[in-house]
Design an enzyme around this catalytic site. Structure first.
Site, mmCIF file in Angstrom:
data_model
loop_
_atom_site.group_PDB
_atom_site.id
_atom_site.type_symbol
_atom_site.label_atom_id
_atom_site.label_comp_id
_atom_site.label_asym_id
_atom_site.label_seq_id
_atom_site.Cartn_x
_atom_site.Cartn_y
_atom_site.Cartn_z
ATOM 1 N N GLU A 296 0.829 -1.206 0.000
ATOM 2 C CA GLU A 296 0.000 0.000 0.000
ATOM 3 C C GLU A 296 0.867 1.261 0.000
ATOM 4 O OE1 GLU A 296 -2.568 -0.803 3.371
ATOM 5 O OE2 GLU A 296 -3.938 -1.953 2.114
ATOM 6 N N ASP A 375 -8.307 -9.205 3.917
ATOM 7 C CA ASP A 375 -8.173 -8.078 4.835
ATOM 8 C C ASP A 375 -9.291 -8.049 5.865
ATOM 9 O OD1 ASP A 375 -7.138 -5.792 5.906
ATOM 10 O OD2 ASP A 375 -7.775 -4.458 4.303
ATOM 11 N N GLU A 403 -12.916 -2.885 11.567
ATOM 12 C CA GLU A 403 -12.882 -1.964 10.430
ATOM 13 C C GLU A 403 -13.993 -2.228 9.408
ATOM 14 O OE1 GLU A 403 -9.115 -2.140 8.487
ATOM 15 O OE2 GLU A 403 -9.792 -1.057 6.715
#
Ligand SMILES: *[C@@H]1O[C@H](CO)[C@@H](O)[C@H](O)[C@H]1NC(C)=O
Ligand SMILES: *[C@@H]1O[C@H](CO)[C@@H](O)[C@H](O)[C@H]1NC(C)=O
Ligand SMILES: *[C@@H]1O[C@H](CO)[C@@H](O)[C@H](O)[C@H]1NC(C)=O
Ligand SMILES: *[C@@H]1O[C@H](CO)[C@@H](O)[C@H](O)[C@H]1NC(C)=O
Ligand SMILES: *[C@@H]1O[C@H](CO)[C@@H](O)[C@H](O)[C@H]1NC(C)=O
Ligand SMILES: *[C@@H]1O[C@H](CO)[C@@H](O)[C@H](O)[C@H]1NC(C)=O
Ligand SMILES: *[C@@H]1O[C@H](CO)[C@@H](O)[C@H](O)[C@H]1NC(C)=O
Ligand SMILES: *[C@@H]1O[C@H](CO)[C@@H](O)[C@H](O)[C@H]1NC(C)=O
Ligand SMILES: *[C@@H]1O[C@H](CO)[C@@H](O)[C@H](O)[C@H]1NC(C)=O
Ligand SMILES: *[C@@H]1O[C@H](CO)[C@@H](O)[C@H](O)[C@H]1NC(C)=O
Ligand SMILES: *[C@@H]1O[C@H](CO)[C@@H](O)[C@H](O)[C@H]1NC(C)=O
Ligand SMILES: *[C@@H]1O[C@H](CO)[C@@H](O)[C@H](O)[C@H]1NC(C)=O
Length: 835
Positions: A296, A375, A403
């Protein structure tokens, strides 16, 4: 300083039920005055600031608070009656002689016995003694006075949290206010919160905290922050919690002024050795480093064509003389892969990155692996790297901060998810190879290994922004110590410690929590479809349009006829082939792939029959209705506890459960409408796209309001909402009741944006039914939205409103700031109906 910290901690005990004490409230246990609890305490080495000294203070305070009885300190020589003996193995043996049980103690372990003449708490080390004290207190606080005598050892040496705190004081994926550690670029001066947090963690036997974001900022290493890091470590040390930091790989260049950060350059190595030595001067017991490299857009060794192992080992060598470890993240992937390429797959990235590196990392490197290949999704198979790396120590990374799972504004008890992954048998070499035995080091005979939990604890008194969410931090710590525990047993310990031992309280919260993960999976994304949250924005509300057609790789590959990622070897991305043969075969074959991972591994028509006999699309529709229905029940279940929970926490949780009930409907309708829209296949039960109890705001008579086309269209009922004609206007929307006279629950769906607190009033038949304010951004921790979308969409419900057919319905909205008092629809729900 340390003394001050501890004193402050204890003053706050017994104050308001604001969540600050978490599960360490030490509430009075009725009847415990008669329990056989010693009246004296003998501490074999009470050096100020040591974990043993902390253990002593916790025991004195806790026992006083739970039983009402004070215990007196005595030296070993002057003990007169039954006492708590507190010491390490070495000091205990010196005073009392050897005991067979003690030979079973391992690092961080403890022996707790209440059976003999005394209560004996002996740690392998000082931190182990503190763990034993917390274990004893946990039993007392749950009213458990049964005799016990056992050695307790951890399954793995690494039991850490990762805090993604940024230097500016924000927390990535944190939903509970600003950082406890940083503010305006620097470590905070006030370390009270740090000590309070370390206390909670120590009670879970967590022994390390990475204090800053894996997306690390090199300014962490400036002189003022180095001093600050020392201060934070000092605050944690009395609890036996060691501090570690996340590093930015490019620091030697961006912060140190070197022309390069190439790990093969001796100047770069020397730079890291020096900074590491300086850090150990400040923090002699520093746990180590956490590194996210070449992922990332983070810098890493690949920038210089060096391997990930070259990068990890550079830190390992600097840490080695100090006994520190490097946690090196396996979360390495390319986020620019092509969605039109049928065989490209983000889930393959990590194993590809590590495929030539097994055995190449130094001994004090631990490869930190997210539980699944993508993820932190609600449903993933375990990451294939767990069974691939045989010659490396590994740790599992889980997200305590949810998240993608409701951001602590939806109740989602995560322990069952972690447990399923930990118990999964990877069948390496066709031998039993449970994930929990791999990361503990047992399966591949590694010395290191363990657990990393991303927590996101913030400055909010509740720590996580929600009282019920603390069950996840509690369960994380318990499973990191012993993965064989049952998630429901862990939960019930937490409930008793947090809300008391009342049977109805325990059974009700147990039922809510144990149903919460299946409910969320049902109304968010089921059959292993992966996240349908808005992956390009806040990761909170639904937006399946954003998952396909971009480089991030959360694809569903949904088209008019079919859906799912083909991860087979025979025709897809080959991801199934990354697993050991027995597991690979199971996932390769559609018949042996469990339904709940069907769309993870296979691309199928919407009409594909599941093992249940339903089609994929009908399962989608039904599951979303079932999940959303469960979320409505959580509200009534919680309401049944009124009077049994203190008012502060009762109201706080009720607000969140009501929010979740409304937002679950947003999820349900958005996802069902989306797939109905792409597939054109109607719901067998006629619910999807058919809402007979609603009146759309855009169909009402509007003054000072105008129609607004919501994007994505699925975020609004009928694809449209209304907003005030300007952001200083008051608007009204009126209509007449077209339903039969009677009593209804009246629900209004609206959008609550950040940067504005619009005011609303609902009147029916010239009576004010309710007034409210669009101020959820101050009450909910999830990432807010600037737009009318599925993140900001929410509902308010007024129960038992009696209305007559023909009554005038008038909603008044007064815009505020950037919030144009947006309205979606109003529902008149007969008793028992939720729509
Ligand atoms: C007593 O505790 C201190 C502080 O933790 C430690 O340094 C010391 O070694 C301990 N002494 C004994 C005899 O265990
Ligand atoms: C205590 O006894 C065990 C065997 O039961 C032995 O292994 C250990 O070395 C002894 N410890 C001490 C300090 O004598
Ligand atoms: C790193 O932190 C400093 C100090 O807060 C800040 O000025 C800088 O913008 C940050 N850098 C990045 C890339 O966020
Ligand atoms: C330090 O922080 C604690 C907890 O937030 C607070 O109660 C206390 O007043 C602060 N101390 C100072 C000196 O600001
Ligand atoms: C080592 O690092 C410290 C802290 O950044 C710095 O002050 C010092 O100059 C460095 N020493 C060397 C030899 O680079
Ligand atoms: C990177 O390393 C590989 C293997 O050693 C080599 O083939 C390649 O040419 C190198 N690339 C660059 C840009 O140095
Ligand atoms: C598609 O992706 C695969 C796997 O990443 C890669 O090997 C292949 O070259 C790609 N095909 C094209 C046409 O880019
Ligand atoms: C095989 O892959 C192609 C894409 O290359 C896809 O269009 C097709 O649907 C797949 N076939 C099966 C049976 O899944
Ligand atoms: C009720 O009607 C009266 C007279 O028309 C009006 O002044 C008042 O504002 C109305 N109240 C509500 C709540 O609509
Ligand atoms: C803590 O978080 C809750 C829920 O997000 C919120 O209602 C409350 O205002 C926050 N309190 C503080 C002190 O930040
Ligand atoms: C709607 O309500 C208003 C106010 O009560 C009334 O004047 C009007 O006749 C009603 N219209 C219908 C169609 O019932
Ligand atoms: C009104 O809304 C616009 C955007 O719609 C925004 O730019 C402006 O700042 C808002 N005005 C106020 C006073 O917030």
């Amino acid at each position: 300083m340390r003394l001050l910290t501890l004193t402050l901690l204890f003053i706050t005990l017994g104050a308001a039920e604001d969540g600050l004490q978490g599960w360490l409230r030490y509430a009075a246990v009725p009847g415990s005055q008669n329990a056989i609890v010693p009246s004296q305490i003998v501490v074999l080495n009470a050096t100020e600031g040591s974990p043993i000294s902390t253990a002593q203070q916790e025991l004195e305070k806790g026992i006083k608070s739970i039983t009402g009885k004070a215990i007196k300190r005595r030296s070993a020589a002057r003990q007169q009656s039954r006492a708590i003996i507190l010491g390490t193995r070495d000091t205990f043996v010196k005073h009392y002689g050897n005991m067979t049980a003690l030979s079973g103690l391992e690092e961080d372990g403890f022996y707790l016995s209440t059976e003999g003449a005394d209560v004996t708490i002996v740690g392998h080390n000082e931190r182990g003694t503190l763990y034993g004290a917390f274990e004893y207190l946990s039993r007392l606080a749950q009213g458990n006075f049964a005799p016990t005598s056992a050695v307790h050892n951890p399954q793995a040496p690494i039991r850490w949290t990762n805090e993604w705190d940024n230097l500016d004081g924000s927390i990535e994926r944190g939903y509970a206010g600003p950082s406890n550690f940083f503010r305006n670029g620097f470590v905070v001066d006030n370390v009270t919160r740090t000590a309070e947090y370390a206390r909670l963690l120590a009670s879970l036997r967590i022994n390390g905290v990475i204090i800053n974001n894996v997306n690390a900022n090199a300014s962490l290493l400036n002189d003022r922050n180095l001093d600050g890091i020392g201060r934070l470590a000092d605050a944690m040390r009395p609890y036996g919690v060691q501090l570690g930091i996340a590093l930015n790989f490019a620091s030697p260049q961006t912060f140190g002024g070197l022309p390069t950060f190439d790990p093969s350059d001796p100047k770069v190595d020397a730079w890291w050795v020096n900074i590491t030595n300086v850090l150990y001067e400040k923090v002699p017991d520093m746990a180590g480093y956490l590194v996210k490299a070449n992922s990332e857009d983070q810098p890493g060794p690949l920038t210089y064509n060096r391997t990930l192992a070259d990068g990890g080992n550079m830190f390992a060598k600097a840490l080695k003389p100090h006994g520190g470890v490097v946690m090196f993240r396996a979360f390495v992937y390319d986020h620019h892969i092509s969605p039109t390429n049928w065989t490209s797959d983000r889930a393959n990235g990590a194993l590809e990155a590590f495929q030539d590196l097994d055995g190449k990392f130094d001994d004090n490197v631990v490869v930190q692996i997210k539980y699944g290949p993508l993820d932190f999704q609600v449903r993933e198979p375990p990451s294939p790297i767990f069974s691939f790396l045989r010659d490396e120590s590994t740790a599992i990374e889980v997200q305590v901060t949810p998240e993608y799972l409701g951001q602590n504004d939806h109740l989602v008890y995560l322990a069952p998810l972690w447990k399923e992954i930990l118990e999964f048998d990877m069948r390496a070499d066709s031998q039993p190879s449970k994930v929990k035995d791999i990361v503990s080091g047992k399966r591949f005979k590694r010395k290191l290994g363990g657990y990393a939990g991303v927590v996101g604890a913030g400055a909010n008194t509740t720590w996580l922004g929600s009282h019920l969410a603390m069950s996840n931090l509690y369960a994380y710590g318990r499973l990191a110590w012993d993965a064989s525990l049952d998630p429901q047993d862990i939960l019930q310990d937490w409930i008793r410690l947090t809300f008391g031992c009342d049977e109805q309280v325990v059974s009700t919260i147990t039922d809510m929590a144990m149903r919460s993960l299946p409910a969320y999976e049902n109304y968010s994304g089921n059959l292993g479809v992966g996240t349908l949250t808005d992956v390009l924005y806040t990761h909170f509300g639904p937006n399946p349009l954003n998952t396909d057609n971009n480089g991030w790789g959360f694809w569903q590959r949904a088209d008019h006829d079919s859906i799912g990622m083909d991860r087979t070897v025979k025709n897809g991305t080959g991801n199934a082939g990354q697993y050991a043969p027995e597991v690979a075969q199971m996932f390769e074959n559609i018949e042996t792939t469990p339904d709940n991972l069907l769309l993870w591994f296979h691309h199928v028509p919407y009409t594909q029959k599941l093992k249940s006999g339903k089609t994929v699309i009908q399962h989608f529709y039904d599951a979303h209705y079932e999940g959303a229905a469960a979320a409505q029940e959580f509200v009534t279940q919680w309401e049944s506890l009124e009077g049994k929970i203190d008012q502060e926490r009762y109201e706080n949780v009720l607000y969140e459960q009501k929010f979740q009930a409304g937002h679950a409907l947003v999820w349900r309708d958005a996802i069902n409408d989306f797939y109905y829209n792409v597939s054109g296949i109607p719901d067998d039960n006629g619910r999807v796209g058919n809402h007979p109890y609603r009146i759309e705001a855009e169909k009402m008579t509007l003054f000072g309001y105008k129609t607004y086309a919501v994007k994505p269209f699925i975020a609004a009922s009928g694809s449209a909402a209304i907003i005030t004609t300007s952001n200083s206007t008051t608007g009204t929307a009126t209509t007449n009741v077209t339903f039969a006279s009677g009593t209804y629950d009246v629900a209004v769906n609206y959008f609550d944006l950040i940067r504005g607190k619009a005011k609303y009033q609902l009147a029916i038949g010239n009576r004010t039914v309710g007034e409210w304010v669009g101020d959820a951004e101050g009450k909910l921790g999830h990432e807010p939205s600037l737009y009318l979308d599925a993140h900001s969409a929410m509902r308010i419900t007024f129960k038992g409103v009696s209305v007559a057919r023909g009554d005038l319905v008038r909603i008044t909205g007064q815009a505020d700031g950037m919030e144009p008092a947006p309205l979606d629809y109003i529902s008149f729900l007969p008793p028992g109906v939720v729509d």
